[in-house]
Write a protein that holds these residues in place. Structure first.
Motif, PDB file in Angstrom:
ATOM      1  N   TYR A  48       0.875  -1.232   0.079  1.00  0.00           N
ATOM      2  CA  TYR A  48      -0.042  -0.075  -0.080  1.00  0.00           C
ATOM      3  C   TYR A  48       1.011   1.245   0.124  1.00  0.00           C
ATOM      4  O   TYR A  48       1.966   1.250   0.486  1.00  0.00           O
ATOM      5  CB  TYR A  48      -0.959  -0.226   1.128  1.00  0.00           C
ATOM      6  N   ASP A  81      -7.902   4.586  -1.468  1.00  0.00           N
ATOM      7  CA  ASP A  81      -8.482   3.716  -0.491  1.00  0.00           C
ATOM      8  C   ASP A  81      -7.417   2.492  -0.447  1.00  0.00           C
ATOM      9  O   ASP A  81      -7.315   1.723  -1.180  1.00  0.00           O
ATOM     10  CB  ASP A  81      -9.506   3.170  -1.053  1.00  0.00           C
ATOM     11  N   ARG A  82      -6.803   2.259   0.831  1.00  0.00           N
ATOM     12  CA  ARG A  82      -5.833   1.241   1.129  1.00  0.00           C
ATOM     13  C   ARG A  82      -6.492  -0.173   0.834  1.00  0.00           C
ATOM     14  O   ARG A  82      -5.726  -0.972   0.469  1.00  0.00           O
ATOM     15  CB  ARG A  82      -5.472   1.276   2.511  1.00  0.00           C
ATOM     16  N   ILE A 117      -6.681  -5.298   4.240  1.00  0.00           N
ATOM     17  CA  ILE A 117      -5.981  -4.468   5.336  1.00  0.00           C
ATOM     18  C   ILE A 117      -4.818  -5.236   5.750  1.00  0.00           C
ATOM     19  O   ILE A 117      -3.436  -5.128   5.459  1.00  0.00           O
ATOM     20  CB  ILE A 117      -6.867  -3.812   6.119  1.00  0.00           C
ATOM     21  N   HIS A 142      -9.326  -0.923  12.358  1.00  0.00           N
ATOM     22  CA  HIS A 142      -8.105  -0.501  12.803  1.00  0.00           C
ATOM     23  C   HIS A 142      -8.311   0.697  13.723  1.00  0.00           C
ATOM     24  O   HIS A 142      -8.046   2.059  13.427  1.00  0.00           O
ATOM     25  CB  HIS A 142      -7.680   0.121  11.545  1.00  0.00           C
ATOM     26  N   ARG A 183       0.651   9.732   7.685  1.00  0.00           N
ATOM     27  CA  ARG A 183      -0.073   9.326   6.607  1.00  0.00           C
ATOM     28  C   ARG A 183      -1.465   9.254   6.861  1.00  0.00           C
ATOM     29  O   ARG A 183      -1.983   8.698   8.138  1.00  0.00           O
ATOM     30  CB  ARG A 183       0.324   7.987   6.134  1.00  0.00           C
ATOM     31  N   ASP A 219      -3.625   6.754   6.029  1.00  0.00           N
ATOM     32  CA  ASP A 219      -4.115   5.576   6.335  1.00  0.00           C
ATOM     33  C   ASP A 219      -3.556   4.883   7.665  1.00  0.00           C
ATOM     34  O   ASP A 219      -3.635   3.868   7.762  1.00  0.00           O
ATOM     35  CB  ASP A 219      -4.044   4.390   5.067  1.00  0.00           C
ATOM     36  N   TRP A 220      -2.809   5.466   8.411  1.00  0.00           N
ATOM     37  CA  TRP A 220      -2.380   5.351   9.295  1.00  0.00           C
ATOM     38  C   TRP A 220      -3.460   5.713  10.681  1.00  0.00           C
ATOM     39  O   TRP A 220      -2.932   5.543  12.008  1.00  0.00           O
ATOM     40  CB  TRP A 220      -0.973   5.779  10.039  1.00  0.00           C
ATOM     41  N   TYR A 257      -9.459   7.569   9.424  1.00  0.00           N
ATOM     42  CA  TYR A 257      -9.516   7.355   8.035  1.00  0.00           C
ATOM     43  C   TYR A 257     -10.462   5.917   7.741  1.00  0.00           C
ATOM     44  O   TYR A 257     -10.945   5.894   6.810  1.00  0.00           O
ATOM     45  CB  TYR A 257      -8.111   6.878   7.666  1.00  0.00           C
ATOM     46  N   TYR A 258     -10.434   5.021   8.569  1.00  0.00           N
ATOM     47  CA  TYR A 258     -11.217   3.829   8.479  1.00  0.00           C
ATOM     48  C   TYR A 258     -12.703   3.901   8.871  1.00  0.00           C
ATOM     49  O   TYR A 258     -13.708   3.444   8.194  1.00  0.00           O
ATOM     50  CB  TYR A 258     -10.567   2.645   9.235  1.00  0.00           C
ATOM     51  N   ARG A 267     -17.407   2.071   0.184  1.00  0.00           N
ATOM     52  CA  ARG A 267     -16.623   1.550  -1.153  1.00  0.00           C
ATOM     53  C   ARG A 267     -17.482   1.049  -1.906  1.00  0.00           C
ATOM     54  O   ARG A 267     -17.405   0.220  -2.699  1.00  0.00           O
ATOM     55  CB  ARG A 267     -15.987   0.396  -0.240  1.00  0.00           C
ATOM     56  N   SER A 284     -15.266   4.760  -3.039  1.00  0.00           N
ATOM     57  CA  SER A 284     -14.077   4.101  -3.645  1.00  0.00           C
ATOM     58  C   SER A 284     -14.287   3.100  -4.648  1.00  0.00           C
ATOM     59  O   SER A 284     -13.403   2.553  -5.578  1.00  0.00           O
ATOM     60  CB  SER A 284     -13.153   3.725  -2.578  1.00  0.00           C
TER      61      SER A 284
END
Length: 737
Positions: free
Chosen positions: A349, A355-356, A384, A546, A565, A567-568, A572-573, A585, A590
């Protein structure tokens, strides 16, 4: 001279195998290979009457290992000395292959053995020269070894072996465990001590623990081990370390286990030999050919390389404007003359990805069919990162022309480390039995892995497999929490046969590890089978994911929003807001649903048909959305968090009632750890419910115990919480977070 040699060899083997098993405390060291006496007198007598001395007519290292295990196991289970010889006696246990045992050859088993391949086996009660015998026969010595462990398993679990006629064949070719051990003996995401590999004393000192490690894995049919971290130190390919690794390979070889190594893709540069690692540069290809040749000089049966490339800062072919197939195929070419393979991880990723969830699919799907025949794409079960529940990785139903293998995680990186009870068998079963509809019904993940769905056979080669990150350490019981052993066991058994259920694996493990008493087995099995769902409920129900604090991945931090970032960050999730929660999604978001076969894409895209345990993976949903229970989404979310805590409390009550069935040491340890788990589950519940309440604006429904503290307290607790140290988990200290 030949007769003298054979006589001396027989005497040596008899001396080697004749020993008394030392009595040890029930500290968990023996895992499921304890071999205590069969308690039921009638059953023990029946076993004793059927099984006599061991007859083995050859003395290969693998047969020596099999005979040693049988003598150890039968001697303990049947409470009688077991002799080893070449002469046939009545009630004998005869082991071997038609090629090395005239007695086995006399049974004319070639037709029946032909379908068992190189690793399958047959266990049967029959007659040889009018004598009643039990035979363990196979086409190879390693098949005999696996059959020996199965016979012992039948006795350990008190199964009838009267008139036995049993065959078994592994469904997957590569059954591999991955270690994340660093060369300084610290284990990344390891929570049970230092690395097993004592590099300072190798190759001269080969610890008995290495032998026991090999026995443990061979008992499950595991045939490969990757002994170092995927975030690889290039020194692992140096002569200094290859000498040490060769010594480990010597220990593992008699148990049918090949050694694999994780490699750093930039090794040619890091060794100082080249200024590039470009896979299409002939100098780089030559470097890997020469280094690979060196590896095989040290380890003739070396399995191959595991590669983490262009992921989380690791180097790879994309650094040189090449793709994953270019990188993997260059290594595959270096390994092919020796029969080696490349396990190429699909865990990739990038910081600029929208979108991770889509990352692995978008990178690898265009490369389907471009990988060499000895490259196997190693794909995590979800898109993920080993989360408590994920949808399956869409790569499994998309890569029709590429060898693939599953990657699971036994070490509990996201399940409470070595302090929480979270049997992973249900997760494995859920993943392997997931119906993808890639080629219609029957296209389960397990069948895809087995090669039954797509034609992955190209140039006469087909590779199938399953891997798990296990990370046992130097803790006396190997895994820290005694019940993490059960996930290791379940992985091995399901890698051999993906049709095996989590319940069946749990029952076997309980019988072999603790007791055959049904009054013990049934409540603990129920506890185990509910433990994974409990972990999901008090952490991330309904498709949340997450929500962990970064770095340690132990406690809750759903408010995390300031990492460099996107997605860290937890935000974000979950994307919680006043209007609802969840990641869109669908086509209006996404569009990650488009990666799945049409029937699933349609199901996942519709908020009315998506499974509720995946709801927030695919949809941003109003807090007032009506759930199947009749509750609103907010009320259902709260209910799940509270249910998770109650499930842990139920496990506590069930365990407390079983003290009389369990040795004091292991009972006390699990009791204490369940108390820790309840404490942590409450913290998870209260932290998440209070945080998400700031967006929903809704009260916690009546009837639920109210959090003892406010949200700011839990945020402070997350900053000051003592948790097992993530970067040096073997330490007995704790680090302030």
């Amino acid at each position: 001279m030949r007769r003298i040699f054979q006589c001396n060899l027989f005497i040596l083997l008899t001396f080697f195998f004749t020993f008394t098993v030392p009595v040890q405390a029930e500290d968990g060291y023996d895992l499921w290979l304890r071999y205590p006496p069969v308690v039921e007198p009638k059953l023990r007598k029946a076993y004793q009457q059927q099984l006599g001395d061991i007859v083995v007519e050859a003395a290969s290292p693998v047969l020596v290992a099999a005979t040693s295990e049988l003598q150890r196991g039968l001697g303990g289970l049947l409470t009688k000395p077991i002799a080893v010889g070449k002469k046939l006696t009545n009630k004998a246990l005869v082991i071997g292959t038609p090629a090395n045992s005239p007695l086995i050859a006399s049974l004319n088993l070639s037709t029946r053995l032909a379908v068992l391949g190189n690793e399958g086996y047959l266990i049967e009660q029959t007659q040889i020269n009018k004598r009643d015998v039990t035979v363990i026969a196979a086409n190879s010595d390693v098949g005999v070894l696996y059959g020996s462990f199965q016979l012992l398993r039948l006795l350990q679990t008190q199964q009838s072996i009267k008139k036995i006629s049993y065959t078994s064949v592994p469904r997957l070719q590569h059954r591999v465990i991955n270690h994340w051990d660093n060369l300084n003996r610290v284990i990344e995401r390891g929570y049970a001590g230092l690395s097993l590999w004592d590099w300072g004393t190798l190759p001269d000192y080969k610890s008995q623990r290495y032998v026991d490690y090999a026995r443990i894995n061979a008992s499950l049919g595991i045939n490969g081990t990757v002994i170092n971290n995927v975030n690889a130190d290039p020194r692992v390919l140096s002569d200094q370390f290859l000498q040490k690794i060769a010594a480990l390979a010597d220990v593992f070889r008699p148990y049918g286990i090949k050694v694999y190594l994780s490699i750093n893709y930039n090794s040619p540069r890091l060794f100082g030999d080249l200024e590039t690692g470009d896979p299409l540069d002939p100098r780089v290809a030559k470097w890997w050919q020469e280094r690979t040749k060196k590896v095989y000089e040290y380890i003739p049966d070396f399995g191959g390389y595991l590669v983490k490339a262009n992921s989380e800062g690791q180097p790879g072919p994309q650094d040189y404007q090449r793709d994953h197939a270019d990188g993997a195929n260059m290594l595959a070419a270096a390994l092919k003359p020796y029969g080696g393979v490349v396990f190429w991880r699909a865990f990739v990723y990038h910081p600029d990805i929208g979108d991770r969830f889509r990352g692995s699919y978008d990178e690898f799907k265009p490369l389907d069919g471009k990988f060499a025949d000895n490259v196997i794409l190693q794909v995590k079960n979800g898109p993920i990162d080993f989360q408590p529940r994920e949808p399956y990785s869409a790569l499994f139903s998309a890569m029709e022309k590429t060898n693939m293998m599953m990657e699971f995680q036994v070490t509990q990186e996201y399940f409470g480390f070595a302090t929480h009870l979270a049997y992973q068998g249900p997760l494995f079963e859920e993943s392997l039995r997931t119906e993808t509809y890639a080629k219609g019904e029957g296209s389960t993940i397990g069948n895809i892995l087995e090669g039954k769905v797509f034609n992955t056979q190209r140039a006469g080669t087909k590779h199938t497999g399953m891997a798990a990150v296990i990370n046992p350490g130097t803790d006396r019981n190997w895994t820290g929490h005694p019940f993490i052993q059960s996930s290791w066991y379940a992985f091995g058994r399901m890698a051999w046969d993906h049709h095996m259920s989590a319940e069946a694996a749990a029952e076997e493990w309980l019988r072999m590890t603790f007791s055959n008493d049904k009054k013990f087995i049934e409540p603990v099995k129920k506890m185990m089978l509910s433990s994974r769902e409990a972990g999901v409920n008090y952490r991330s129900p309904l498709g949340l994911t997450h929500l962990y604090s970064q770095g340690d991945h132990y406690g809750p931090a759903p408010w995390t929003a300031t990492m460099e970032r996107a997605d860290w960050n937890a935000t974000y999730y979950h994307r919680a807001a006043k209007d609802g929660i969840g990641f869109n999604r669908t086509q209006s978001g996404s569009n990650a649903v488009a990666q799945y076969p049409q029937i699933l894409a349609k199901q996942y895209a519709d908020v009315k048909t998506v499974p509720e345990d995946l709801l927030l993976w695919f949809h941003h949903v109003s807090w007032d959305h009506k759930m199947q229970s009749g509750r609103s989404l907010w009320d259902e979310l709260v209910h799940k968090y509270y249910e998770g805590v109650e499930q842990v409390r139920s496990m506590q009550h069930e365990w407390d009632a079983l003290e009389s069935f369990i040795d004091a040491e292991r009972f006390a340890q699990v009791k204490a750890l369940l108390k820790v788990q309840e404490r942590d589950a409450v913290i998870w519940r209260d932290s998440c419910v209070l945080y998400f309440q700031t967006f929903s604006g809704k009260p916690i429904p009546t009837g639920y115990e109210q959090p003892k503290h406010d949200l700011e307290y839990y945020k402070t607790l997350a900053r000051t919480r003592y948790v097992p140290e993530p970067w040096h988990p073997a330490s007995s200290s704790r680090v302030l977070k």
